[in-house]
Design a protein around this motif. Sequence first.
Motif, PDB file in Angstrom:
ATOM      1  N   PRO A  13      -2.525  -3.757  -9.287  1.00  0.00           N
ATOM      2  CA  PRO A  13      -1.953  -3.037  -8.136  1.00  0.00           C
ATOM      3  C   PRO A  13      -0.785  -3.801  -7.519  1.00  0.00           C
ATOM      4  O   PRO A  13      -0.820  -5.027  -7.389  1.00  0.00           O
ATOM      5  CB  PRO A  13      -3.123  -2.923  -7.164  1.00  0.00           C
ATOM      6  N   ALA A  14       0.248  -3.079  -7.159  1.00  0.00           N
ATOM      7  CA  ALA A  14       1.389  -3.697  -6.493  1.00  0.00           C
ATOM      8  C   ALA A  14       1.053  -4.080  -5.063  1.00  0.00           C
ATOM      9  O   ALA A  14       1.560  -5.072  -4.530  1.00  0.00           O
ATOM     10  CB  ALA A  14       2.583  -2.733  -6.505  1.00  0.00           C
ATOM     11  N   VAL A  15       0.193  -3.277  -4.422  1.00  0.00           N
ATOM     12  CA  VAL A  15      -0.229  -3.522  -3.046  1.00  0.00           C
ATOM     13  C   VAL A  15      -1.748  -3.357  -2.986  1.00  0.00           C
ATOM     14  O   VAL A  15      -2.288  -2.379  -3.516  1.00  0.00           O
ATOM     15  CB  VAL A  15       0.448  -2.525  -2.066  1.00  0.00           C
ATOM     16  N   LEU A  16      -2.425  -4.309  -2.352  1.00  0.00           N
ATOM     17  CA  LEU A  16      -3.879  -4.240  -2.236  1.00  0.00           C
ATOM     18  C   LEU A  16      -4.270  -3.374  -1.052  1.00  0.00           C
ATOM     19  O   LEU A  16      -3.561  -3.310  -0.037  1.00  0.00           O
ATOM     20  CB  LEU A  16      -4.462  -5.643  -2.060  1.00  0.00           C
ATOM     21  N   LEU A  17      -5.406  -2.708  -1.178  1.00  0.00           N
ATOM     22  CA  LEU A  17      -5.920  -1.883  -0.092  1.00  0.00           C
ATOM     23  C   LEU A  17      -6.398  -2.787   1.039  1.00  0.00           C
ATOM     24  O   LEU A  17      -7.213  -3.689   0.823  1.00  0.00           O
ATOM     25  CB  LEU A  17      -7.084  -1.020  -0.590  1.00  0.00           C
ATOM     26  N   PRO A  18      -5.902  -2.575   2.275  1.00  0.00           N
ATOM     27  CA  PRO A  18      -6.354  -3.423   3.379  1.00  0.00           C
ATOM     28  C   PRO A  18      -7.789  -3.098   3.762  1.00  0.00           C
ATOM     29  O   PRO A  18      -8.229  -1.942   3.692  1.00  0.00           O
ATOM     30  CB  PRO A  18      -5.394  -3.052   4.508  1.00  0.00           C
ATOM     31  N   SER A  19      -8.522  -4.129   4.155  1.00  0.00           N
ATOM     32  CA  SER A  19      -9.881  -3.903   4.639  1.00  0.00           C
ATOM     33  C   SER A  19      -9.834  -3.352   6.058  1.00  0.00           C
ATOM     34  O   SER A  19      -8.813  -3.448   6.753  1.00  0.00           O
ATOM     35  CB  SER A  19     -10.668  -5.217   4.623  1.00  0.00           C
ATOM     36  N   LYS A  20     -10.957  -2.782   6.487  1.00  0.00           N
ATOM     37  CA  LYS A  20     -11.017  -2.253   7.850  1.00  0.00           C
ATOM     38  C   LYS A  20     -10.884  -3.364   8.877  1.00  0.00           C
ATOM     39  O   LYS A  20     -10.292  -3.175   9.954  1.00  0.00           O
ATOM     40  CB  LYS A  20     -12.311  -1.474   8.053  1.00  0.00           C
ATOM     41  N   SER A  21     -11.409  -4.529   8.552  1.00  0.00           N
ATOM     42  CA  SER A  21     -11.295  -5.656   9.496  1.00  0.00           C
ATOM     43  C   SER A  21      -9.841  -6.117   9.618  1.00  0.00           C
ATOM     44  O   SER A  21      -9.404  -6.503  10.716  1.00  0.00           O
ATOM     45  CB  SER A  21     -12.186  -6.813   9.039  1.00  0.00           C
ATOM     46  N   GLU A  22      -9.072  -6.082   8.505  1.00  0.00           N
ATOM     47  CA  GLU A  22      -7.656  -6.442   8.576  1.00  0.00           C
ATOM     48  C   GLU A  22      -6.890  -5.464   9.453  1.00  0.00           C
ATOM     49  O   GLU A  22      -6.063  -5.862  10.283  1.00  0.00           O
ATOM     50  CB  GLU A  22      -7.052  -6.468   7.167  1.00  0.00           C
ATOM     51  N   LEU A  23      -7.177  -4.171   9.283  1.00  0.00           N
ATOM     52  CA  LEU A  23      -6.492  -3.164  10.092  1.00  0.00           C
ATOM     53  C   LEU A  23      -6.885  -3.276  11.561  1.00  0.00           C
ATOM     54  O   LEU A  23      -6.048  -3.091  12.456  1.00  0.00           O
ATOM     55  CB  LEU A  23      -6.812  -1.769   9.563  1.00  0.00           C
ATOM     56  N   THR A  24      -8.132  -3.609  11.816  1.00  0.00           N
ATOM     57  CA  THR A  24      -8.583  -3.789  13.195  1.00  0.00           C
ATOM     58  C   THR A  24      -7.890  -4.967  13.849  1.00  0.00           C
ATOM     59  O   THR A  24      -7.466  -4.892  15.014  1.00  0.00           O
ATOM     60  CB  THR A  24     -10.109  -3.994  13.234  1.00  0.00           C
ATOM     61  N   LEU A  25      -7.739  -6.066  13.108  1.00  0.00           N
ATOM     62  CA  LEU A  25      -7.065  -7.243  13.649  1.00  0.00           C
ATOM     63  C   LEU A  25      -5.599  -6.945  13.964  1.00  0.00           C
ATOM     64  O   LEU A  25      -5.078  -7.363  15.006  1.00  0.00           O
ATOM     65  CB  LEU A  25      -7.165  -8.403  12.654  1.00  0.00           C
ATOM     66  N   ILE A  26      -4.947  -6.203  13.069  1.00  0.00           N
ATOM     67  CA  ILE A  26      -3.548  -5.816  13.320  1.00  0.00           C
ATOM     68  C   ILE A  26      -3.467  -4.969  14.587  1.00  0.00           C
ATOM     69  O   ILE A  26      -2.580  -5.149  15.428  1.00  0.00           O
ATOM     70  CB  ILE A  26      -2.979  -5.060  12.106  1.00  0.00           C
ATOM     71  N   SER A  27      -4.383  -4.036  14.731  1.00  0.00           N
ATOM     72  CA  SER A  27      -4.414  -3.201  15.927  1.00  0.00           C
ATOM     73  C   SER A  27      -4.566  -4.049  17.182  1.00  0.00           C
ATOM     74  O   SER A  27      -3.887  -3.803  18.194  1.00  0.00           O
ATOM     75  CB  SER A  27      -5.566  -2.198  15.832  1.00  0.00           C
TER      76      SER A  27
END
Length: 512
Positions: A13-27
């Motif tokens: 994969p060129a880009v990995l699927l972000p985990s929910k915890s990664e998206l939560t931290l970004i938020s």
Amino acid sequence: MGDAKQSEFRKTPAVLLPSKSELTLISENLRLKCTVEEIDGFQEYFEGTMKVYQRINEIPEPQLPVKYPRTPGHRETKDNSWYWRCDITGADTGKLAGKTIGVKDNVAVAGVPMMNGNRQLEGYTPEFDATVVTRMLEAGGRIVGKTTCEDMCLSGTSWTSSSGPIPNPYCPTRAAGGSSSGSVSLVSRGEIDLAIGADQGGSIRIPCSWCGIVGLKPTFGLIPYTGAVPIEMTVDHLGPMTRTVADCALLLEVLAGYDNGTDPRQPPNIVVPPYSSMISKGVHGKRVGILKEGFDGVDEGVSTCVMDAAYKLREAGVVVEEVSVPLHTDGFAIWLPISYGAYTMMMKGNGNGENWKGHYCTSMQEALARGYNLRPHDISLPCKMLAVSCEYIAKNYQNKFYAKAQNINRLLTQAYDEALQTYDVLVMPTLPCTAMELPTEDISVSETLRLTFGMMKNVAPFNATGHPALTVNAGFCEGLPVGMMFVGRSFDDVMVMQMAHAFEKIRDQHNS
């Protein structure tokens, strides 16, 4: 094995699927207060986005051409003005036939290692030629090496390159000037005929002034920047560094012209006149305005030398008068917030940034990204100062001052244009002083930064406005060269060179 069978293989994969915890931290970091349901939806949506990025990763991108064979050469160890030695012979005939050329090491030459003066990029070898490299080779030029430049080209002096300082050819304890430090040293010493420099705040004109040669920051957009490491797209210029105005005109004639849209700053209707055959045209009756504000804060010896040189143009039948452009006093202040855009483009944007149409050097971008992430602390003191200052301004004042400075820059441009309605060129000292001392180990940080940026008051404003500006040796002060700068109307680079050529003849007659 058939195509059908091959298509079953899993692709990396060129880009990995972000985990929910990664998206939560970004938020949380962005203070968006996303709900659990929103985070779940974002992750599901991103699965489709991944397919888009995968497809972009698989489509071959257009490349800049490489037209002449070459060998990789070797790292130079005997003369620090060179970063890398090579030998690339261009066409058998052409305007530059027989000319040896050095290329500043922020300009890509395919197959030849590139460093841009900093450790982050060391080890990178571009697979493409910058457009100016292709044009010089097609004109019969012979590229004999990459010249040392200052760390990320962020210095007006010649001590920040990770390979070490470059002394002034006239005095080894003084700076050669930067950031095109290697180019100026080699041309001034006669080691090469011609060199390419880059100028964002004076980086062609500063070293040429301190080392007594000719340097032209051309009209903004006249020479394509394609294939060079950008600092800030609205102030970036490439240009010639030569011993004579005639050679400057010849090299400009080869470099200038539209690059088929790879550099979006270029108007498609650029006309490149025969500069080399036009510079000898008489300047009798032309008008030169001695810019009063350009002499403010200038050392007395430098001021006298340039003033005397400017009035010598009367011997060529030129009308020489004083003129005032009060806003020039604020020119450096207008340029500075604009130049701080370098942090967004060159450091956070890994040399390319975003939001402009044209050719992006993706392999160079990837190399810079790796270097910045691996050893950010390896940048020079001026680069660290830029990063800290820009982060502070962005955090507390966002892009307010960049935007306002760009708006005020239109007023500065108009002010010069109004003066240039009366005068064919403006003239002033290139720099306020002769070459500064190279810093020693016991010098303070504040004094070191003063030495790095303290000479730019006259040169930087014209990077912001884009007017052509050429420095030529006006004479000497206590044995050190003094530069005189001619500034002309946009895309009237020929007038700037004609006036400099006329002065060059008068100067040489007086010295003979």
